[in-house]
Motif scaffolding. Sequence first.
Motif, PDB file in Angstrom:
ATOM      1  N   PRO A   9       0.887  -1.337   0.359  1.00 53.49           N
ATOM      2  CA  PRO A   9       0.005  -0.194   0.095  1.00 53.49           C
ATOM      3  C   PRO A   9       0.912   1.442   0.281  1.00 53.49           C
ATOM      4  O   PRO A   9       2.139   1.429   0.645  1.00 53.49           O
ATOM      5  CB  PRO A   9      -0.880   0.272   1.676  1.00 53.49           C
ATOM      6  N   ASP A  10       0.501   2.582  -0.745  1.00 54.40           N
ATOM      7  CA  ASP A  10       0.324   3.804  -1.076  1.00 54.40           C
ATOM      8  C   ASP A  10       2.248   3.969  -1.347  1.00 54.40           C
ATOM      9  O   ASP A  10       3.083   4.380  -1.090  1.00 54.40           O
ATOM     10  CB  ASP A  10       0.819   4.124   0.753  1.00 54.40           C
ATOM     11  N   MET A  11       3.178   2.511  -2.037  1.00 49.93           N
ATOM     12  CA  MET A  11       4.099   2.517  -2.835  1.00 49.93           C
ATOM     13  C   MET A  11       4.308   3.772  -3.786  1.00 49.93           C
ATOM     14  O   MET A  11       5.335   4.415  -4.214  1.00 49.93           O
ATOM     15  CB  MET A  11       3.983   1.579  -3.222  1.00 49.93           C
ATOM     16  N   ILE A  12       3.111   4.589  -4.292  1.00 50.95           N
ATOM     17  CA  ILE A  12       3.115   4.744  -5.961  1.00 50.95           C
ATOM     18  C   ILE A  12       3.602   6.353  -5.154  1.00 50.95           C
ATOM     19  O   ILE A  12       4.135   6.956  -5.730  1.00 50.95           O
ATOM     20  CB  ILE A  12       1.736   5.078  -6.790  1.00 50.95           C
ATOM     21  N   THR A  13       2.690   6.882  -4.077  1.00 46.45           N
ATOM     22  CA  THR A  13       3.202   7.935  -3.522  1.00 46.45           C
ATOM     23  C   THR A  13       4.585   8.120  -2.637  1.00 46.45           C
ATOM     24  O   THR A  13       5.038   9.190  -2.956  1.00 46.45           O
ATOM     25  CB  THR A  13       1.484   8.178  -2.978  1.00 46.45           C
ATOM     26  N   ALA A  14       4.289   6.799  -2.580  1.00 42.80           N
ATOM     27  CA  ALA A  14       5.621   6.921  -1.742  1.00 42.80           C
ATOM     28  C   ALA A  14       7.610   6.832  -2.993  1.00 42.80           C
ATOM     29  O   ALA A  14       8.342   7.494  -2.603  1.00 42.80           O
ATOM     30  CB  ALA A  14       6.622   5.444  -1.320  1.00 42.80           C
ATOM     31  N   HIS A  50       3.098   5.500   3.763  1.00 43.30           N
ATOM     32  CA  HIS A  50       3.455   3.956   4.175  1.00 43.30           C
ATOM     33  C   HIS A  50       4.675   3.014   4.639  1.00 43.30           C
ATOM     34  O   HIS A  50       4.677   2.376   4.415  1.00 43.30           O
ATOM     35  CB  HIS A  50       4.396   3.716   2.288  1.00 43.30           C
ATOM     36  N   GLN A  51       5.482   4.382   5.258  1.00 42.51           N
ATOM     37  CA  GLN A  51       5.770   3.357   6.016  1.00 42.51           C
ATOM     38  C   GLN A  51       4.908   2.702   7.153  1.00 42.51           C
ATOM     39  O   GLN A  51       5.076   1.767   7.572  1.00 42.51           O
ATOM     40  CB  GLN A  51       6.687   4.760   7.453  1.00 42.51           C
ATOM     41  N   LEU A  52       3.714   3.323   7.316  1.00 42.06           N
ATOM     42  CA  LEU A  52       2.699   2.924   8.153  1.00 42.06           C
ATOM     43  C   LEU A  52       1.765   1.974   7.664  1.00 42.06           C
ATOM     44  O   LEU A  52       1.574   0.914   9.023  1.00 42.06           O
ATOM     45  CB  LEU A  52       1.568   4.466   9.171  1.00 42.06           C
ATOM     46  N   SER A  53       1.477   2.079   6.589  1.00 46.38           N
ATOM     47  CA  SER A  53       1.333   1.193   6.682  1.00 46.38           C
ATOM     48  C   SER A  53       1.397  -0.447   5.618  1.00 46.38           C
ATOM     49  O   SER A  53       0.967  -1.014   5.371  1.00 46.38           O
ATOM     50  CB  SER A  53       0.586   1.944   5.038  1.00 46.38           C
ATOM     51  N   GLY A  54       2.852   0.043   5.101  1.00 44.37           N
ATOM     52  CA  GLY A  54       3.918  -1.087   4.886  1.00 44.37           C
ATOM     53  C   GLY A  54       4.868  -1.874   5.300  1.00 44.37           C
ATOM     54  O   GLY A  54       5.534  -2.220   5.768  1.00 44.37           O
ATOM     55  N   GLY A  55       5.347  -0.973   6.500  1.00 44.40           N
ATOM     56  CA  GLY A  55       6.517  -0.983   7.609  1.00 44.40           C
ATOM     57  C   GLY A  55       5.792  -2.330   8.868  1.00 44.40           C
ATOM     58  O   GLY A  55       4.985  -1.667   9.326  1.00 44.40           O
ATOM     59  N   ALA A  56       6.216  -3.210   8.525  1.00 47.67           N
ATOM     60  CA  ALA A  56       6.143  -4.225   9.633  1.00 47.67           C
ATOM     61  C   ALA A  56       6.232  -3.790  11.178  1.00 47.67           C
ATOM     62  O   ALA A  56       5.774  -4.382  12.143  1.00 47.67           O
ATOM     63  CB  ALA A  56       7.258  -5.029   8.579  1.00 47.67           C
ATOM     64  N   HIS A  57       7.200  -3.489  11.160  1.00 48.05           N
ATOM     65  CA  HIS A  57       8.185  -2.675  12.423  1.00 48.05           C
ATOM     66  C   HIS A  57       6.197  -1.632  12.964  1.00 48.05           C
ATOM     67  O   HIS A  57       6.576  -1.742  14.341  1.00 48.05           O
ATOM     68  CB  HIS A  57       9.155  -1.822  12.463  1.00 48.05           C
ATOM     69  N   ARG A 109       4.578   2.273  16.403  1.00 47.78           N
ATOM     70  CA  ARG A 109       2.852   2.982  15.496  1.00 47.78           C
ATOM     71  C   ARG A 109       3.171   4.364  16.470  1.00 47.78           C
ATOM     72  O   ARG A 109       3.178   5.531  15.694  1.00 47.78           O
ATOM     73  CB  ARG A 109       1.893   2.168  15.190  1.00 47.78           C
ATOM     74  N   ILE A 110       2.610   4.597  17.660  1.00 54.48           N
ATOM     75  CA  ILE A 110       2.630   5.669  18.347  1.00 54.48           C
ATOM     76  C   ILE A 110       3.631   6.711  18.123  1.00 54.48           C
ATOM     77  O   ILE A 110       3.720   7.876  17.940  1.00 54.48           O
ATOM     78  CB  ILE A 110       1.524   5.608  19.316  1.00 54.48           C
ATOM     79  N   LEU A 111       4.806   5.861  18.688  1.00 55.13           N
ATOM     80  CA  LEU A 111       6.409   6.434  18.539  1.00 55.13           C
ATOM     81  C   LEU A 111       5.893   7.395  17.598  1.00 55.13           C
ATOM     82  O   LEU A 111       7.001   8.419  17.184  1.00 55.13           O
ATOM     83  CB  LEU A 111       7.281   5.997  19.237  1.00 55.13           C
ATOM     84  N   TRP A 112       6.097   7.037  16.089  1.00 51.49           N
ATOM     85  CA  TRP A 112       6.621   7.489  14.951  1.00 51.49           C
ATOM     86  C   TRP A 112       5.491   8.665  14.648  1.00 51.49           C
ATOM     87  O   TRP A 112       5.995   9.421  13.658  1.00 51.49           O
ATOM     88  CB  TRP A 112       6.467   6.030  14.104  1.00 51.49           C
ATOM     89  N   ILE A 113       4.095   8.153  14.700  1.00 47.85           N
ATOM     90  CA  ILE A 113       3.346   9.891  14.291  1.00 47.85           C
ATOM     91  C   ILE A 113       3.891  10.812  15.445  1.00 47.85           C
ATOM     92  O   ILE A 113       3.616  11.953  14.959  1.00 47.85           O
ATOM     93  CB  ILE A 113       1.564   9.060  14.694  1.00 47.85           C
ATOM     94  N   THR A 114       3.795  10.653  16.613  1.00 47.49           N
ATOM     95  CA  THR A 114       4.824  11.513  17.571  1.00 47.49           C
ATOM     96  C   THR A 114       5.481  11.968  16.852  1.00 47.49           C
ATOM     97  O   THR A 114       5.723  13.588  16.682  1.00 47.49           O
ATOM     98  CB  THR A 114       4.823  11.183  19.157  1.00 47.49           C
TER      99      THR A 114
END
Length: 430
Positions: free
Chosen positions: A115-120, A164-171, A179-184
Amino acid sequence: MRLAIAGSIIAVLMMWWFAVPTAFASTPANAFTSLGELSGMVGGLLVCAQLLLIARVPWFENAVGLDKLVSWHRSLGTSVIFLIVAHVVLLVIGGELVDKNPPWTEFLSELQNYPDMITALIGTIVFLAVGLSSAKLIRAKLSYEVWYWLHVTTYVAIFLTFFHQLSGGAHFVSDPLNRILWITLYLGTAAAVLTWRFILPTAAAWRGRMRVAAVIRESDGVHSVWMSGRHIDQLGVRAGNFLLFRFLARGHLGTAHPYSVSAVPKDGHLRITVGALGEHSRRLARLKRGTLVFAEGPFGHFTADKASRSKILLVAGGAGIGPIRALAEELVARGARPVVLCRVSSADQLALLDELKAMRTVTVIPLVGRRADLGYDPLSPAALSRTIPDLHDWEAFICDPEGMAEQVESSLCELRTPKRFIHREELSMS
């Protein structure tokens, strides 16, 4: 600063380590994929660090100085580009080893299946374009306006690559805390940039708005722009500072350019003296009286309080005479007796010379002529030592075009002037 970045990278490594599968290195494919994910996470962190370095956070900028922050920002840029490229290449190699596809087929497969790879991908291309535009050879061929607007697109690139980091990143998909830390992290960076780079500077620029009072020709290709405003004396501008000026006139609206002051605010007036080195600076000569001006700043640590020796040399090349003139005035007020070297190719390029000669205790030495005509370089170690003996006992302030400034610094170092006593103006935002 280095400790803060190192600590942040360690934190990202811990996020990666605690969320990585136990078999992350069991096969070459898993190892490449895991390293690709890690390089993407560290790259994402350093992008935020880059933005925070130039977010104009007041306490940070006052403590370090904008010139150093811009330098660190540039240095991180190479690492970010390397990590972005490594992220893409390692993931493609990892997928290629699993699917037995050729690289190009695997690349297209990942674009279609995640997901979201084209925009990435679009965001990544923008990142690479911005990074290449800052390379020395390419930057030299770009106008400030083109470079500026290319860098503005960085914000678009960050937005396009974030999701794409949130939707495709395994971590992040499988770990709510990460996810919360990255968004913050990203929201905090966005808030800092919006607050100190846009909202507060815009409000301050409106309060301190000025108008062009006069445009005066000082010499061949050099003009002074006098500006006036009710709050101009409250800007806190010192000799050696620069501001980002945006003139509300045709040809000037698109960008704000950095210019040093040649006369500090006094009685509601401020002056900059600018050489016609580019399209923007050439158009300054055509500004009309009454043109509205917005200024952001002041910035820079090229100030008189850096001086700690009794013998002070001020070196100006061409339009660099502007900030040198302002520095000379402040140094005289402090009781100093500075020597000013004015390096120009011809006598008709000498600017503000009468003002400098009128200052008590200032010695002005024009260095006029092209090297080919003179038969020597007036800024070489031998020539400088003939002009001013014992330069190892002096402190120097240099405001020249970059190549000339590097040459003067090199000559002074060869003459055993300690590097800590050599100060160069740094107003480039590129």
